[in-house]
Structure formats: structure tokens, C-alpha cells
Design a protein around this motif. Structure first.
Motif, PDB file in Angstrom:
ATOM      1  N   GLN A  22       5.164  -1.726   2.409  1.00  0.00           N
ATOM      2  CA  GLN A  22       5.372  -0.347   2.147  1.00  0.00           C
ATOM      3  C   GLN A  22       4.850  -0.048   0.415  1.00  0.00           C
ATOM      4  O   GLN A  22       4.503   1.206   0.213  1.00  0.00           O
ATOM      5  CB  GLN A  22       6.803  -0.083   2.186  1.00  0.00           C
ATOM      6  CG  GLN A  22       6.992   1.532   2.096  1.00  0.00           C
ATOM      7  CD  GLN A  22       6.505   2.150   3.144  1.00  0.00           C
ATOM      8  OE1 GLN A  22       6.431   1.916   4.086  1.00  0.00           O
ATOM      9  NE2 GLN A  22       6.146   3.558   2.802  1.00  0.00           N
ATOM     10  N   HIS A  23       5.027  -1.131  -0.160  1.00  0.00           N
ATOM     11  CA  HIS A  23       4.712  -0.982  -1.730  1.00  0.00           C
ATOM     12  C   HIS A  23       2.918  -0.624  -1.819  1.00  0.00           C
ATOM     13  O   HIS A  23       2.470   0.011  -2.729  1.00  0.00           O
ATOM     14  CB  HIS A  23       4.947  -2.109  -2.690  1.00  0.00           C
ATOM     15  CG  HIS A  23       6.277  -2.301  -2.785  1.00  0.00           C
ATOM     16  ND1 HIS A  23       7.225  -2.932  -1.948  1.00  0.00           N
ATOM     17  CD2 HIS A  23       7.257  -2.045  -3.880  1.00  0.00           C
ATOM     18  CE1 HIS A  23       8.281  -2.772  -2.186  1.00  0.00           C
ATOM     19  NE2 HIS A  23       8.434  -2.338  -3.387  1.00  0.00           N
ATOM     20  N   LEU A  24       2.219  -1.241  -0.818  1.00  0.00           N
ATOM     21  CA  LEU A  24       0.827  -0.925  -0.805  1.00  0.00           C
ATOM     22  C   LEU A  24       0.581   0.243  -0.192  1.00  0.00           C
ATOM     23  O   LEU A  24      -0.207   1.035  -0.799  1.00  0.00           O
ATOM     24  CB  LEU A  24       0.227  -2.119   0.095  1.00  0.00           C
ATOM     25  CG  LEU A  24      -0.002  -3.433  -0.458  1.00  0.00           C
ATOM     26  CD1 LEU A  24      -0.642  -4.335   0.685  1.00  0.00           C
ATOM     27  CD2 LEU A  24      -1.097  -3.637  -1.687  1.00  0.00           C
ATOM     28  N   ILE A  25       1.364   0.718   0.594  1.00  0.00           N
ATOM     29  CA  ILE A  25       1.167   2.004   1.153  1.00  0.00           C
ATOM     30  C   ILE A  25       1.427   3.042   0.045  1.00  0.00           C
ATOM     31  O   ILE A  25       0.652   4.162  -0.225  1.00  0.00           O
ATOM     32  CB  ILE A  25       1.947   2.257   2.373  1.00  0.00           C
ATOM     33  CG1 ILE A  25       1.505   1.237   3.506  1.00  0.00           C
ATOM     34  CG2 ILE A  25       1.899   3.787   2.794  1.00  0.00           C
ATOM     35  CD1 ILE A  25       2.655   1.585   4.806  1.00  0.00           C
ATOM     36  N   ASN A  26       2.311   2.652  -0.783  1.00  0.00           N
ATOM     37  CA  ASN A  26       2.836   3.841  -1.836  1.00  0.00           C
ATOM     38  C   ASN A  26       1.673   3.532  -3.037  1.00  0.00           C
ATOM     39  O   ASN A  26       2.061   4.219  -3.977  1.00  0.00           O
ATOM     40  CB  ASN A  26       4.336   3.672  -2.207  1.00  0.00           C
ATOM     41  CG  ASN A  26       5.026   3.953  -1.210  1.00  0.00           C
ATOM     42  OD1 ASN A  26       4.886   4.697  -0.163  1.00  0.00           O
ATOM     43  ND2 ASN A  26       6.372   3.334  -1.201  1.00  0.00           N
ATOM     44  N   ASP A  27       1.027   2.716  -3.028  1.00  0.00           N
ATOM     45  CA  ASP A  27      -0.014   2.479  -4.033  1.00  0.00           C
ATOM     46  C   ASP A  27       0.792   2.072  -5.219  1.00  0.00           C
ATOM     47  O   ASP A  27       0.377   2.404  -6.298  1.00  0.00           O
ATOM     48  CB  ASP A  27      -0.746   4.001  -4.248  1.00  0.00           C
ATOM     49  CG  ASP A  27      -1.913   3.230  -4.942  1.00  0.00           C
ATOM     50  OD1 ASP A  27      -2.577   2.139  -4.976  1.00  0.00           O
ATOM     51  OD2 ASP A  27      -2.627   4.511  -5.718  1.00  0.00           O
ATOM     52  N   GLU A  28       1.924   1.386  -5.196  1.00  0.00           N
ATOM     53  CA  GLU A  28       2.771   0.835  -6.143  1.00  0.00           C
ATOM     54  C   GLU A  28       2.211  -0.296  -6.867  1.00  0.00           C
ATOM     55  O   GLU A  28       2.087  -0.720  -8.114  1.00  0.00           O
ATOM     56  CB  GLU A  28       4.236   0.598  -5.975  1.00  0.00           C
ATOM     57  CG  GLU A  28       4.798   2.099  -5.574  1.00  0.00           C
ATOM     58  CD  GLU A  28       6.243   1.644  -5.123  1.00  0.00           C
ATOM     59  OE1 GLU A  28       6.686   0.649  -5.122  1.00  0.00           O
ATOM     60  OE2 GLU A  28       6.927   2.813  -4.442  1.00  0.00           O
TER      61      GLU A  28
END
Length: 740
Positions: A22-28
Motif C-alpha cells: 500500500q505504501h508503494l501504491i500511495n507513492d510514499e
């Protein structure tokens, strides 16, 4: 690995939290680590295609199902590692062979925290990836490839995560070395066992030696303690057995646990194990004087008892004996105080006798003074009465009066002699006499002293013969017996009977009177109807100072004096009495063997006349006048002086003016004995007659030892005076004629 991809590791910024898909999806974040068997599945569900970089492609595999351990654990228990490895492989094998079943069990029993659309599909995906990993030929099942560890360690060191050197052999479990490790471990264990055994042996040997020393020391201590205990026990047993007092110890239930030899001898046996009150006193129950309840409290109690076993008095010291089990026994020491009490009683009796003696001495001193004055009063009365009787006609009433005066005076004289004899101021004089006259005198005397509630009767035989006795002592016998009879009837009244008769005692009669001989006896009986004498005290009534009378009414000497007088006269006493029925006391006195002529000669008094010159010296004017008148009537020539000094001066001036000197003992300025010595110095052959009413320093024997020719006790009967004067003068003349 990062450098291989052209990425500068220094520019990589670590994300502080755990990163996920989810952190990748959120570009974090740009990159996240993840498991090959889980991240692709999660990305696929979310519709994302991931670029996967696998460390294995760069010869740097960070993941694998590895067992991390060390040599210490392997050396300690290699079988544990082997069992763990086998269990782990067995588990993986089962899981790989039953992937679908295991995935279903995991889905049902271990739900994931992250919400997935299809958890079961996720678990099946993971199991497929694990199977691929497990079946990879580069992975050696059962252990980690050492080359892999080398690569991992080199990479971690290159990026400065680890600083120190690492021996891979110590971290990686190598199954090929297991047997060697087991052998080494067994050797070490054996060495350890041997070492432990040797150390244990040394310790055991040292401990054994130590114990031997301690045991020896303790044994010596016990031996010393036992020896001290033995000596102590022997000492105290010796003390107990050498005691002259009876000793026993009893337990709390009264059982005798020890008796010393004296106690054993006292009761006649060793009663150890028996009950104390039964063995020692013959009681059925506990002694009434038992003090066990006080002793168990730690007290020492003194008691005094009369033992029913031997009827002796004992002072008992009862003291506690504390036992090791916490109980308390009682030790009793019996001290026989019977002899001590008897000694105290005897001492008190002696003190009483001493007091009585001192009292009698005081009475004697008082009686002597009274006797002196009383005799000086009686002397002229008796003398003048005798002078008047010589002149009074026979049968006249005047003569009868004079005879009564003379009789009373003679009784007074006798009374003074009794007082002096009783107080030991005058020796008794035994004469041939008739008891009946004294009985009549005593009855007259006691009639005036006892109350009329007591009737006096007498039965006196005139045929009773004469006895050889002192009239004063016979008077004492009667007075004491009559006084006792009076005291026995004092409260209730009654009858006092005095009788006298002559009896003949033969051999059969003296069976009950074993202290006398067969013959004729005067039996004097004094009987009363009073309280009587109890049987248990009959044997004591003649003991000195024994009395049942209340204080002030008796000294306990009356019957003792009577008994002594009767025994000295060769007689005896018999007592018949019963408590509440009166008493009869029979006194047996032997009849004297004498003819009637002898009796008459002893009873007849003769007056002797003379013509000599007599010098009279007496400080009493009445006595001088009476003696002078009497002696002149007998034919003597008389010179009189009331002063010893004047008489001595007159004799010095004319020593031949008299043939006899009569002087009183108690004279002022110079006593009679000194005056007589002065007369003898002037004229050694002058006879001197000494008279006294009472003197503690002069007696007839002493007067004779001083050379005094005659001695008379006042009051003097004229016949006695005339006889003594005649005897002295005739004796002196005979001595003079013998010399010539």
C-alpha cells in the motif's frame, strides 16, 4: 546489490515504519522489502505489477529457512540440534506434501490481520512459493550453504553493519562434523566425569578426613561429657547415700523413682516403683500433708509430720527436680527431729525446774527471814507459857488455857520447821512417832481452808503402831494428798475421806507391791469423789513438774515430793482411780519395831536443874527476860546483855565470872559465831551455846567445827534448853576432871 543497480546506498533514506504494498501504491516509498511468496500475491489482488529484485540473482540470498545456533549449544547437547532439525524438516515435508490441507487449516485457525479478498488463495500461493524455494537445487536441505553465509557476511561488513570478524564455522551447523563433535563431546564429558569424580573423590577424602576429625573431637567431647556426667552422678549419688537423713524421689504420678539407703532401712525394703504414700506411710490415699502441687511450681516447701509408720517426728524438705522431658519430680528429705524435740522438751522442763528451784530459793530466803522473826516471837510465848504452867494448879480452867496456848505455839513452831524444811533450810529429823496426831492437826487445818461443799470424813484407828519418820514430812504427805483431792472436787463438791489402819502384808500381798517387804504397815488412805485420773496419765502423776492443773494452781511437785518421802521411808504408794469416779491413794509406811517402854522414854520430856553461872547474850529484850526467869527458877545464876560488844567487854574484865555463855546468832555489831570465837580467845575452856531462829551460814555441824559446844534452834522448849545446858556443863566438867 544496490550498487550493482547503480544506486548510491548513501542516498537511500530508510523509512521509519514497516512498509508494505500500500505504501508503494500511495507513492510514499520507492522500494519495499517483501517476501517472494506473499508480496506478489498482494500486488496482484490490488491490480499492480511489481518489479521484483531478488538478492539471489546477485548471489546474495538473505532469506531461507535457517537454523541459527552456536558451538556452545552444539557442544552441550548436539542431539537437541539434530532432533530440532529433523522435526523442522519433518514439518516442512508434511507441509509441502499436503499444501492444500495445511493452507485450509491455516486459513481457519490463523486468520490474517490484513484484510484480503481471498485468504485461502493467499495461503495456497505462499505454499507454492515455499515449495519452489524448498526444491531449489541451490539450497541444501538440512543446513545453510556456507558460501551463502560468506556472501551475506561480506555484504553486511561492506556496508558497515557488522564491524568485527566472524568465524563462519562457529555459526553454521555442519552435519558432517556431528560425529566428531559427538566424540569430542563424549571425551569432554568423560574428562568432566573423571574430573568431577576425582574432585568428588578428593572432596570425599577431605570431607571424610574432616568428618573423622570432627567425629573424633565429638566422640572425645561425648566421652568427656559422659565422664563428667558419670563423676557428677557418682558424686551426687555418694552424697545422697552418705546422708544420715532419709531421702526419696517420686515422679508426678507419685511413683518412687529413688530411695537412699537410710530410707530403705527406715521402711525395711527398697520400694522403688511403688506409690509413695502406700510404701512410706501405709496410706490408701494421698497424704493429707502432700505438697506436690506447690513443688511442681518450682517451690521448696518445708513440712513437719508425725509418721504413722514409726510414730516419730520428721521435718521434711520438699524440693523440685526438673527432668529433661519437661516434667517435675519431687525430692523429699526426711530429718528425724524426735530427739531434738525431746531435747527441747527436756530443756524446757529443766528450765521450768530451774525456775521452780529459783522460786523455791526465793521462798526459802523469804521463809528464813520470816522464820527468824517468827521464832523470836514464839520463843518468849512458849517460854512464859511453860513458866505459867509450872505455877498453874492441875484441873483449873487457867491451866487449860495455858495448855491451848502451848499447843498452838508448838504447832506454830512445827509450821515454821515445815517451811524451813520445804525450802531446804533445815534438815529433816526422824523420830519414833504416831501418825494419828498429825492427821488430826492436818484435818483441822484443811477444814478451815477448803469450802463447805466438800465434806471431810476420817476413820483413824487408835491401834496403829508408831513409825520412824519426820513429823514434818508426814505433814507434807497429808497436806499434798488432801490438796490434790480438794482440787479434784473444787467445782462439783464431794467427799474427802482420810483413814488410817495397821495392816499385815505377806508374800501374796506384796505381789502387787514388789518394792516392799512382808511385814506390818501403817496404811494411810486419802480418797475423793472428784474427777478421777485418766488411764494414760496414771504413770506420769509422780513425775516431777507433771500437772494437769491450770496455771497458778499447781507446780507439779506435790505428788513427786510425796513419792520421794515414802520411798525414802521404805514404803510404797498405790493409786486406784477411774476417770469421773474419784481417786484413792494408799500410802504404806512400815511400822517401827519398838517396845512401849522405849516409846515412852522417847516421848517423855524432863527438865534439868543446876546451880552454875550463865551469861545470856540476845538483842531481844523479851527473850532475855524469859530465859533469865526460867533459868533462875532452875537454880542457875544469870548475867544478861543485849549488846555483844558490852558482853565481850564484861567478859574481858572478868573471864571467870561465868561457867557457860548462851548467845544468839543474829546480833548487831558482832554475830554470835564471831562473839563465841572472841570468848574462846580470852578463855579457851569456856563452853558456849549458840542459838538461832534462822541462818543460812550456820548449822549444827559448822558450829561444832568452830569449837562451839552446843547448838539450838529457836523457838526453844524449856525442857530442851535445860537438857542442852546440863549436857554442855556436865561434858565440860568431865573434860576438866579428866585433865586434872
Amino acid at each position: 546489490m544496490l550498487k550493482s543497480e547503480g544506486i548510491d546506498p548513501d542516498k537511500v533514506k530508510p523509512y521509519p515504519h514497516e512498509a508494505g504494498v500500500q505504501h508503494l501504491i500511495n507513492d510514499e516509498v520507492d522500494v519495499v522489502p517483501g517476501y517472494i511468496f506473499s508480496f506478489p500475491f498482494e500486488a496482484k489482488e490490488k491490480g499492480i505489477v511489481l518489479n521484483t529484485v531478488r538478492p539471489l540473482e546477485y548471489d546474495n540470498d538473505f532469506y531461507g529457512d535457517s537454523l541459527f545456533t552456536n558451538n556452545q549449544l552444539i557442544k552441550k547437547d548436539s542431539s537437541l540440534v539434530e532432533r530440532f532439525t529433523k522435526a523442522s524438516l519433518k514439518g516442512w515435508k508434511y507441509a509441502m506434501e499436503n499444501r492444500e490441507s495445511v493452507a485450509k487449516q491455516i486459513t481457519e485457525k490463523l486468520p490474517r490481520t490484513a484484510k484480503l479478498d481471498d485468504t485461502l488463495a493467499f495461503n495456497l500461493y505462499q505454499s507454492e512459493k515455499l515449495a519452489e524455494l524448498m526444491h531449489n537445487p541451490d539450497i541444501e536441505i538440512g543446513h545453510i550453504n556456507p558460501d551463502r553465509w560468506e556472501r551475506m557476511y561480506g555484504h553486511l561488513k561492506s556496508i558497515n553493519i557488522v564491524k568485527h570478524s566472524l568465524n563462519i564455522d562457529e555459526l553454521i551447523f555442519n552435519p558432517s562434523k556431528l560425529n566428531l563433535i559427538k566424540s569430542e563431546r563424549q571425551q569432554r564429558i568423560l574428562i568432566q566425569i573423571i574430573t568431577i569424580f576425582l574432585i568428588g573423590l578428593l572432596i570425599a577424602l577431605g570431607w571424610t578426613k574432616f568428618l573423622q576429625i570432627k567425629i573424633k573431637e565429638k566422640t572425645q567431647e561425648l566421652l568427656s561429657a559422659n565422664e563428667l556426667l558419670r563423676k557428677s552422678e557418682a558424686k551426687y549419688r555418694s552424697m545422697m547415700e552418705s546422708m544420715t537423713d532419709s531421702v526419696y524421689i517420686c515422679s508426678p504420678d507419685g511413683t518412687i523413682t529413688y530411695m537412699n539407703p537410710v530410707m530403705i532401712k527406715r521402711i525395711g525394703r527398697d520400694a522403688t516403683g511403688e506409690i509413695c504414700y502406700k510404701a512410706l506411710h501405709g496410706f490408701k490415699d494421698k497424704c493429707e500433708w502432700c505438697v506436690f502441687d506447690e513443688v511442681i511450681k518450682g517451690k521448696t516447701v518445708e513440712t513437719t509430720i508425725v509418721s504413722p509408720l514409726d510414730n516419730r517426728h520428721y521435718r521434711i524438705s520438699n524440693m523440685p527436680v526438673f527432668n529433661s522431658d519437661g516434667t517435675v519430680s519431687k525430692m523429699s528429705i526426711f530429718r528425724d527431729i524426735t530427739d531434738y524435740l525431746n531435747a527441747v522438751s527436756e530443756k524446757n522442763k529443766i528450765q521450768s525446774q530451774l525456775q521452780q528451784t529459783q522460786k523455791m530459793e526465793a521462798i526459802g530466803t523469804l521463809a528464813g527471814g520470816i522464820a527468824h522473826d517468827f521464832n523470836n516471837i514464839l520463843f518468849p510465848i512458849i517460854g512464859h507459857t511453860e513458866l505459867l504452867l509450872d505455877e498453874a494448879p492441875e484441873g483449873s480452867s487457867f491451866r487449860e488455857s495455858l495448855e491451848e496456848i502451848q499447843s498452838a505455839s508448838m504447832r506454830a513452831k512445827s509450821l515454821v520447821r515445815q517451811i524451813l524444811t520445804f525450802s531446804r533450810q533445815e534438815q529433816s529429823e526422824s523420830i519414833l512417832m504416831s501418825i494419828k496426831h498429825i492427821i488430826k492437826e492436818v484435818l483441822k487445818l484443811i477444814r478451815s481452808t477448803i469450802p463447805t461443799t466438800i465434806n471431810i470424813r476420817h476413820n483413824i484407828s487408835n491401834d496403829c503402831g508408831l513409825i520412824q519418820a519426820d513429823p514434818i514430812q508426814i505433814h507434807q504427805i497429808l497436806m499434798n494428798l488432801a490438796t490434790n483431792a480438794y482440787h479434784a472436787m473444787e467445782e462439783t463438791g464431794g467427799e474427802l475421806t482420810v483413814s488410817l489402819q495397821q495392816i499385815q502384808l505377806d508374800k501374796n500381798d506384796i505381789v502387787t507391791h514388789d518394792d516392799i517387804h512382808p511385814g506390818k504397815y501403817a496404811c494411810l488412805t486419802v480418797a475423793d469423789t472428784g474427777t478421777g485420773i485418766e488411764e494414760e496419765i496414771k504413770e506420769k502423776i509422780f513425775d516431777p513438774f507433771f500437772t494437769t492443773k491450770e496455771r497458778g494452781k499447781g507446780t507439779g511437785m506435790g505428788l513427786s515430793v510425796v513419792h520421794g518421802i515414802v520411798k525414802n521411808m521404805g514404803g510404797t504408794i498405790k493409786v486406784n482411780s477411774e476417770a469421773g469416779k474419784g481417786t484413792e491413794i494408799h500410802v504404806y509406811l512400815p511400822i517401827a519395831e519398838s517396845t512401849s517402854e522405849e516409846q515412852e522414854s522417847q516421848l517423855r520430856e524432863v527438865v534439868h536443874a543446876g546451880f552454875e553461872r550463865i551469861l545470856l547474850v540476845d538483842d531481844e529484850e523479851a527473850i532475855i527476860k524469859m530465859q533469865s526467869q526460867f533459868l533462875k527458877r532452875l537454880g542457875y545464876k544469870i548475867l544478861t546483855y543485849t549488846s555483844s560488844i558490852e558482853a565481850l567487854e564484861a567478859f574481858q574484865n572478868n573471864p571467870n565470872q561465868c561457867d557457860l555463855i548462851i548467845t544468839d546468832m543474829a546480833m548487831p555489831n558482832m554475830p554470835g559465831d564471831k562473839l563465841a570465837m572472841e570468848f574462846k580467845k580470852i578463855r579457851h575452856d569456856i563452853p558456849v551455846l549458840l542459838c538461832t531462829g534462822f541462818s543460812t551460814i550456820m548449822s549444827e555441824e559448822k558450829a561444832q567445827s568452830l569449837g562451839i559446844d552446843g547448838f539450838l534452834m529457836k523457838p526453844i522448849v524449856m525442857a530442851e534448853l535445860s537438857r542442852t545446858i546440863r549436857d554442855v556443863l556436865d561434858k565440860t566438867k568431865g573434860e576438866i576432871n579428866a585433865i586434872q
